[in-house]
Write an enzyme that holds these catalytic residues in place. Structure first.
Site, PDB file in Angstrom:
ATOM      1  N   SER A 289       1.147  12.002   1.595  1.00  0.00           N
ATOM      2  CA  SER A 289       0.861  12.873   2.647  1.00  0.00           C
ATOM      3  C   SER A 289       1.011  12.303   3.833  1.00  0.00           C
ATOM      4  O   SER A 289       1.124  11.215   4.429  1.00  0.00           O
ATOM      5  CB  SER A 289      -0.836  13.093   2.568  1.00  0.00           C
ATOM      6  OG  SER A 289      -1.322  13.427   1.321  1.00  0.00           O
TER       7      SER A 289
ATOM      8  N   THR B 105       5.335 -10.576  -8.504  1.00  0.00           N
ATOM      9  CA  THR B 105       4.341  -9.934  -7.555  1.00  0.00           C
ATOM     10  C   THR B 105       4.933  -8.663  -7.208  1.00  0.00           C
ATOM     11  O   THR B 105       6.135  -8.330  -7.547  1.00  0.00           O
ATOM     12  CB  THR B 105       3.772 -10.632  -6.282  1.00  0.00           C
ATOM     13  OG1 THR B 105       2.971  -9.996  -6.054  1.00  0.00           O
ATOM     14  CG2 THR B 105       4.771 -11.237  -5.494  1.00  0.00           C
TER      15      THR B 105
ATOM     16  N   THR C 102       3.059  -2.022   3.310  1.00  0.00           N
ATOM     17  CA  THR C 102       2.678  -0.511   3.116  1.00  0.00           C
ATOM     18  C   THR C 102       1.338  -0.241   3.255  1.00  0.00           C
ATOM     19  O   THR C 102       1.076  -0.146   4.230  1.00  0.00           O
ATOM     20  CB  THR C 102       3.300  -0.319   1.737  1.00  0.00           C
ATOM     21  OG1 THR C 102       2.893  -1.168   0.512  1.00  0.00           O
ATOM     22  CG2 THR C 102       4.953  -0.456   1.446  1.00  0.00           C
TER      23      THR C 102
ATOM     24  N   LYS D 296       3.555  -9.337   0.412  1.00  0.00           N
ATOM     25  CA  LYS D 296       3.096  -7.939   0.543  1.00  0.00           C
ATOM     26  C   LYS D 296       2.402  -7.438  -0.762  1.00  0.00           C
ATOM     27  O   LYS D 296       2.946  -7.575  -1.597  1.00  0.00           O
ATOM     28  CB  LYS D 296       3.964  -7.069   1.140  1.00  0.00           C
ATOM     29  CG  LYS D 296       5.250  -6.488   0.355  1.00  0.00           C
ATOM     30  CD  LYS D 296       4.925  -5.284  -0.791  1.00  0.00           C
ATOM     31  CE  LYS D 296       4.125  -4.213   0.026  1.00  0.00           C
ATOM     32  NZ  LYS D 296       3.584  -3.115  -0.970  1.00  0.00           N
TER      33      LYS D 296
END
Length: 413
Positions: free
Chosen positions: A413, A195, A158, A184
């Site tokens: 955003s 995690t 991400t 990740k």
């Protein structure tokens, strides 16, 4: 995925060996991100033994609930992971999305939905449209290959700036076995039982109950000892799978985690988990410095860890590190507020090898210039000795920068 790679990123990535019995494919489904992959399918050619640990958040995601139910069976045929949407706090729609994804994966693989595991990462609270990617799983199952580990790590990113991979090869009996892992994570990192997302696979023939014991023990000093921002995700998932294909080469079947033949395997698994956990910290959102916090001389190991996390999670400590400010007084503050036994007049603090405080006051030999010079490095070590016991613990974190605020202020955003 950030446009610029963290300065703390690995300089070299390991060549990820093939593990027979597992194949991987990725796809660009456009769930949130454009121009990159955001879907990963891991296929086990035969049922793999499965173990997992998950978030302790009381607001878990729909995929976490789904995985917990399926883990009871201890077998896996596929893992489906999407990035860009966490499918958390999405109510009935979220549960329907997980079911639709599992059914599509089961059809593509030719198995029951109870053999499917799911994970999602991204924005919380937005419904996940499984229709964007469920139709891709059939072709992915056919095209999946054994050598796609790094691409898999990229697909589940991400705000990460680099893919996180680790591998170890070790003897089980007299037979080499491999452990590969991907992970990740860059923000909302303060795992409690796991995690962000991490998937580890071995070809060792280890049964599910033994795998679960190994994993549950292994997370304590690795994934449960890292923090970026003290926020535990709704989606934390760490899973360990064993294809067992090394048995074809003579590796012994293991049914008990206490089996002495696992000694080297346990160490290798620990190294993989630690490598992945530290890569997550080094990719902390906006991070420019890695920080190791070691606490010794505590009443117990548990007390030492709480104090270490108090230091590592302190915004004042983390911003001091970001500003390269040798403000050891903030470490004193973090020790004092931890709520654990401590004696001010026995406390000693080191930045690197420089003792900055001793027996309740600044060290007589303290040098501001030397300590400030040390703080300019990328890897910072803070050590605290409480002088009241034998408990010890080490945790890892990163600095807190303006970039962290910018990344999270603009996240949706």
């Amino acid at each position: 995925m950030s446009a610029s790679v963290s300065p703390l990123a690995p300089k070299h990535y390991p060549a990820m060996p093939v593990i027979h019995g597992v194949r991987i494919a990725t796809a660009a489904a456009g769930i949130k991100y454009k121009g990159r992959t955001d879907l990963m399918l891991m296929v086990f050619d035969r049922p793999a033994e499965a173990a997992g640990v998950f978030t302790r958040s009381l607001c878990p995601s729909a995929p976490v609930d789904f995985c917990r139910r399926n883990l009871v069976h201890g077998k896996a045929r596929a893992v489906v992971v999407n990035s860009g949407n966490a499918n958390a706090f999405t109510g009935l729609k979220g549960r329907e999305a997980t079911q639709a994804t599992a059914e599509a994966a089961a059809k593509a693989i030719g198995c029951a939905t109870t053999d499917i595991f799911l994970a999602s990462t991204g924005v919380i609270g937005e419904p996940l449209d499984a229709g964007k990617f469920s139709h891709l799983l059939g072709d992915m199952a056919e095209s999946a290959t054994e050598d796609f580990w790094t691409e898999a790590a990229k697909a589940i990113m991400t705000t990460d700036t680099y893919p996180k991979v680790a591998t170890e090869t070790v003897l089980l009996g007299q037979v080499p076995v491999t452990i590969n892992g991907i992970a990740k994570g860059a923000g909302m990192i303060a795992p409690d039982m796991a995690t962000m997302l991490s998937f580890v696979v071995t070809d060792a023939p280890i049964k599910a109950d033994a795998l679960q014991s190994l994993l549950s023990k292994g997370v304590g000093s690795t994934f449960n000892s890292v923090t970026v921002d003290s926020d535990t995700s709704t989606s934390d998932t760490l899973m360990l799978f064993a294809t067992g294909t090394a048995a074809e080469r003579g590796a012994p079947e293991i049914t008990d985690a206490a089996d002495k033949r696992l000694a080297d395997f346990k160490k290798a698994l620990g190294r993989v988990l630690k490598s992945l956990a530290l890569q997550v910290v080094r990719d902390g959102e906006g991070a420019r410095k890695m920080v190791e916090v070691e606490v010794t001389g505590a009443k117990s190991a548990a007390s030492a860890k709480k104090i270490a996390l108090s230091i590592a999670n302190s915004p004042l400590v983390k911003t001091a590190v970001a500003g390269e400010d040798a403000n050891w007084g903030r470490v004193v503050m973090a020790v004092g507020k931890a709520g654990e036994p401590a004696d001010r007049d026995r406390l000693a603090i080191w930045f690197g090898d420089i003792r900055v405080a001793h027996q309740g006051e600044r060290d007589p030999a303290y040098s501001e210039d030397a300590t400030s010079a040390y703080m300019e490095g990328e890897d910072i070590r803070i050590r605290v000795d409480l002088g009241i016991g034998r408990g010890k613990a080490t945790v890892w974190t990163c600095d807190l920068t303006k970039e962290y605020v910018a990344i999270n202020g603009d996240y949706r955003s």
